[in-house]
Scaffold this motif. Sequence first.
Motif, PDB file in Angstrom:
ATOM      1  N   ALA A 317      31.707  13.847 -23.611  1.00  0.00           N
ATOM      2  CA  ALA A 317      30.419  13.929 -24.291  1.00  0.00           C
ATOM      3  C   ALA A 317      29.273  14.043 -23.302  1.00  0.00           C
ATOM      4  CB  ALA A 317      30.221  12.701 -25.173  1.00  0.00           C
ATOM      5  N   TYR A 318      29.562  14.110 -22.017  1.00  0.00           N
ATOM      6  CA  TYR A 318      28.523  14.215 -21.011  1.00  0.00           C
ATOM      7  C   TYR A 318      29.009  15.137 -19.908  1.00  0.00           C
ATOM      8  CZ  TYR A 318      31.613  10.807 -18.870  1.00  0.00           C
ATOM      9  OH  TYR A 318      32.712  10.169 -18.388  1.00  0.00           O
ATOM     10  N   GLU A 319      28.094  15.654 -19.115  1.00  0.00           N
ATOM     11  CA  GLU A 319      28.437  16.581 -18.049  1.00  0.00           C
ATOM     12  C   GLU A 319      28.822  15.802 -16.803  1.00  0.00           C
ATOM     13  OE1 GLU A 319      26.604  20.745 -16.368  1.00  0.00           O
ATOM     14  OE2 GLU A 319      25.253  19.120 -16.874  1.00  0.00           O
ATOM     15  N   THR A 320      29.978  16.106 -16.250  1.00  0.00           N
ATOM     16  CA  THR A 320      30.459  15.373 -15.089  1.00  0.00           C
ATOM     17  C   THR A 320      30.031  16.062 -13.809  1.00  0.00           C
ATOM     18  OG1 THR A 320      32.534  16.600 -14.997  1.00  0.00           O
ATOM     19  CG2 THR A 320      32.474  14.663 -16.413  1.00  0.00           C
ATOM     20  N   SER A 321      30.218  15.351 -12.700  1.00  0.00           N
ATOM     21  CA  SER A 321      29.806  15.888 -11.411  1.00  0.00           C
ATOM     22  C   SER A 321      30.641  17.089 -11.003  1.00  0.00           C
ATOM     23  CB  SER A 321      29.918  14.792 -10.348  1.00  0.00           C
ATOM     24  OG  SER A 321      31.240  14.273 -10.328  1.00  0.00           O
ATOM     25  N   ASP A 322      31.879  17.217 -11.539  1.00  0.00           N
ATOM     26  CA  ASP A 322      32.716  18.360 -11.193  1.00  0.00           C
ATOM     27  C   ASP A 322      32.089  19.666 -11.664  1.00  0.00           C
ATOM     28  OD1 ASP A 322      34.559  16.683 -10.083  1.00  0.00           O
ATOM     29  OD2 ASP A 322      35.767  16.514 -11.907  1.00  0.00           O
ATOM     30  N   GLN A 323      31.240  19.600 -12.686  1.00  0.00           N
ATOM     31  CA  GLN A 323      30.652  20.809 -13.237  1.00  0.00           C
ATOM     32  C   GLN A 323      29.429  21.277 -12.449  1.00  0.00           C
ATOM     33  OE1 GLN A 323      30.455  18.787 -17.128  1.00  0.00           O
ATOM     34  NE2 GLN A 323      31.358  20.633 -17.971  1.00  0.00           N
ATOM     35  N   ALA A 328      25.268  24.692  -7.044  1.00  0.00           N
ATOM     36  CA  ALA A 328      24.105  24.199  -7.774  1.00  0.00           C
ATOM     37  C   ALA A 328      22.988  23.871  -6.790  1.00  0.00           C
ATOM     38  CB  ALA A 328      24.480  22.954  -8.571  1.00  0.00           C
ATOM     39  N   PRO A 329      21.733  24.225  -7.116  1.00  0.00           N
ATOM     40  CA  PRO A 329      20.620  23.900  -6.217  1.00  0.00           C
ATOM     41  C   PRO A 329      20.378  22.397  -6.160  1.00  0.00           C
ATOM     42  CG  PRO A 329      19.814  24.812  -8.285  1.00  0.00           C
ATOM     43  CD  PRO A 329      21.297  24.966  -8.308  1.00  0.00           C
ATOM     44  N   LEU A 330      19.712  21.975  -5.079  1.00  0.00           N
ATOM     45  CA  LEU A 330      19.470  20.546  -4.893  1.00  0.00           C
ATOM     46  C   LEU A 330      18.617  19.961  -6.014  1.00  0.00           C
ATOM     47  CD1 LEU A 330      18.829  20.388  -1.035  1.00  0.00           C
ATOM     48  CD2 LEU A 330      20.871  19.681  -2.281  1.00  0.00           C
ATOM     49  N   THR A 331      17.670  20.742  -6.517  1.00  0.00           N
ATOM     50  CA  THR A 331      16.812  20.227  -7.593  1.00  0.00           C
ATOM     51  C   THR A 331      17.620  19.924  -8.851  1.00  0.00           C
ATOM     52  OG1 THR A 331      16.336  22.529  -8.200  1.00  0.00           O
ATOM     53  CG2 THR A 331      14.745  21.402  -6.767  1.00  0.00           C
ATOM     54  N   GLU A 332      18.611  20.764  -9.146  1.00  0.00           N
ATOM     55  CA  GLU A 332      19.449  20.527 -10.328  1.00  0.00           C
ATOM     56  C   GLU A 332      20.305  19.279 -10.134  1.00  0.00           C
ATOM     57  OE1 GLU A 332      23.178  22.588 -12.729  1.00  0.00           O
ATOM     58  OE2 GLU A 332      21.871  23.831 -11.463  1.00  0.00           O
ATOM     59  N   ILE A 333      20.866  19.121  -8.926  1.00  0.00           N
ATOM     60  CA  ILE A 333      21.698  17.943  -8.655  1.00  0.00           C
ATOM     61  C   ILE A 333      20.861  16.673  -8.745  1.00  0.00           C
ATOM     62  CG2 ILE A 333      23.123  16.803  -6.919  1.00  0.00           C
ATOM     63  CD1 ILE A 333      23.907  19.540  -5.874  1.00  0.00           C
ATOM     64  N   ALA A 334      19.648  16.720  -8.176  1.00  0.00           N
ATOM     65  CA  ALA A 334      18.774  15.552  -8.240  1.00  0.00           C
ATOM     66  C   ALA A 334      18.383  15.236  -9.681  1.00  0.00           C
ATOM     67  CB  ALA A 334      17.527  15.793  -7.393  1.00  0.00           C
ATOM     68  N   GLY A 335      18.168  16.287 -10.475  1.00  0.00           N
ATOM     69  CA  GLY A 335      17.831  16.074 -11.886  1.00  0.00           C
ATOM     70  C   GLY A 335      18.966  15.414 -12.649  1.00  0.00           C
ATOM     71  N   LEU A 338      19.094  11.731 -11.714  1.00  0.00           N
ATOM     72  CA  LEU A 338      18.058  10.978 -12.413  1.00  0.00           C
ATOM     73  C   LEU A 338      18.419  10.773 -13.886  1.00  0.00           C
ATOM     74  CD1 LEU A 338      15.265   9.667 -12.319  1.00  0.00           C
ATOM     75  CD2 LEU A 338      14.266  11.924 -12.809  1.00  0.00           C
ATOM     76  N   GLU A 339      19.034  11.791 -14.484  1.00  0.00           N
ATOM     77  CA  GLU A 339      19.437  11.694 -15.893  1.00  0.00           C
ATOM     78  C   GLU A 339      20.475  10.590 -16.098  1.00  0.00           C
ATOM     79  OE1 GLU A 339      21.680  14.515 -19.218  1.00  0.00           O
ATOM     80  OE2 GLU A 339      20.709  15.433 -17.468  1.00  0.00           O
ATOM     81  N   HIS A 340      21.478  10.540 -15.217  1.00  0.00           N
ATOM     82  CA  HIS A 340      22.497   9.491 -15.334  1.00  0.00           C
ATOM     83  C   HIS A 340      21.910   8.111 -15.046  1.00  0.00           C
ATOM     84  CE1 HIS A 340      26.072  11.853 -16.135  1.00  0.00           C
ATOM     85  NE2 HIS A 340      25.734  12.710 -15.182  1.00  0.00           N
ATOM     86  N   ALA A 368      27.391  11.696  -4.077  1.00  0.00           N
ATOM     87  CA  ALA A 368      28.325  12.159  -3.052  1.00  0.00           C
ATOM     88  C   ALA A 368      28.205  13.668  -2.862  1.00  0.00           C
ATOM     89  CB  ALA A 368      29.752  11.779  -3.436  1.00  0.00           C
ATOM     90  N   VAL A 369      28.048  14.404  -3.970  1.00  0.00           N
ATOM     91  CA  VAL A 369      27.853  15.856  -3.886  1.00  0.00           C
ATOM     92  C   VAL A 369      26.543  16.170  -3.173  1.00  0.00           C
ATOM     93  CG1 VAL A 369      27.520  17.960  -5.240  1.00  0.00           C
ATOM     94  CG2 VAL A 369      29.219  16.277  -5.953  1.00  0.00           C
ATOM     95  N   LEU A 370      25.507  15.411  -3.515  1.00  0.00           N
ATOM     96  CA  LEU A 370      24.203  15.617  -2.890  1.00  0.00           C
ATOM     97  C   LEU A 370      24.272  15.364  -1.388  1.00  0.00           C
ATOM     98  CD1 LEU A 370      21.199  16.225  -3.404  1.00  0.00           C
ATOM     99  CD2 LEU A 370      20.852  13.781  -3.780  1.00  0.00           C
TER     100      LEU A 370
END
Length: 379
Positions: A317-323, A328-335, A338-340, A368-370
Amino acid sequence: YTLSDMYPYSSRSLMPGTGKEVNYIRNSVKVVIDAYIGNVDFYTLDESDPVLNTYKSIFPGLFKPFSEMSEELKKHIRYPKNLFSIQVDAYLKYHMEDTQVFYNQEDLWQLPNEIYGDIRLEMEPYYIIIKLPDEDKEEFFLLLPMTPSRKDNMIGWLAARCDLPDYGNLIVYKLPKDKLVYGPMQIEARVNQQTEISREFSLWDQRGSRVVRGNMLAIPVEDSFIYIEPVYLEAKQDTPEKASPMQQSPRGAFSKPQAGTQGGTLASREKPAISSASLPELKRIIAASGNKVVMHEKLDGALKAILGDDLPEITAAYETSDQIKSGAPLTEIAGKALEHYRRAKEYLKEDNWAGYGMELNELEKILAVLQEKTASKDQ
């Protein structure tokens, strides 16, 4: 419950789990206990109950109308199993409407049996979420199938609604008598007849372990049934019973040794007893429908083997880090991080520790991805 065993012109029934006979029972009150501060609230469901009205006269102000219960709590009320069991027990006979049939007891029903562990027992009512054939959405039910007297095929099933506004309504589905619908014990027999399943059971059921078959669920699906049964593996060990120098009476006082004992020691040999050395481990799921019986490591695998590819995929029901790993740009990863983090704070406010832990785990993966992406940029 409000109970009595003195209701006029009424047969008595055994209250499940208590050994007490009653001939009047209603679930007129829902009691809510605040686990933090210990406050107890009594909410009345049935204002017409004379026993409840007597208590209300004795304790004015104690009982609150059901309308004052919070909407969140109303979602969690359930129809009680004990009351349902008594109603089912009566319906086994009183479903007959023809006086001649009733007089001759020609259409008696009975509770079905199942294999639990390795013992044949009567099935107990169970809670389940299903969608009735004529309804648009799923509901929470308390359900129990029934079989004809001295037969194992299914003849019908009785269910109690647990969702508002239909809470407490009982419904019965009678199956056509000219069509054979397998009952729980017939499915249990078909499981035993499956060579591959029997081979697995024999392999696991060696010295030091024991196969435990769990409660079977008969789930109505459109115009048929799917049976689900968990299979557990339990470790065991043989431990001898210690001989007691003297017998202990039920009241706790020691009685004299029986004849045939010497020196206060029982003359009989030690008898081995089986004691569990660990908690049962879920090993397999058995699913059956019609003539098809399968066993799989997971529930979705067993259902797919029964239903084919029509079973919808179970997704998170949620988007995981594998996706978000690939490009992915850094801004998307940071977003996403923050969402989690914000979700975790919301779960913390709600005392939802499972959700809080889930969001922290996802946050850790994203960080960890960041870290990996920033480290590669520095190089």
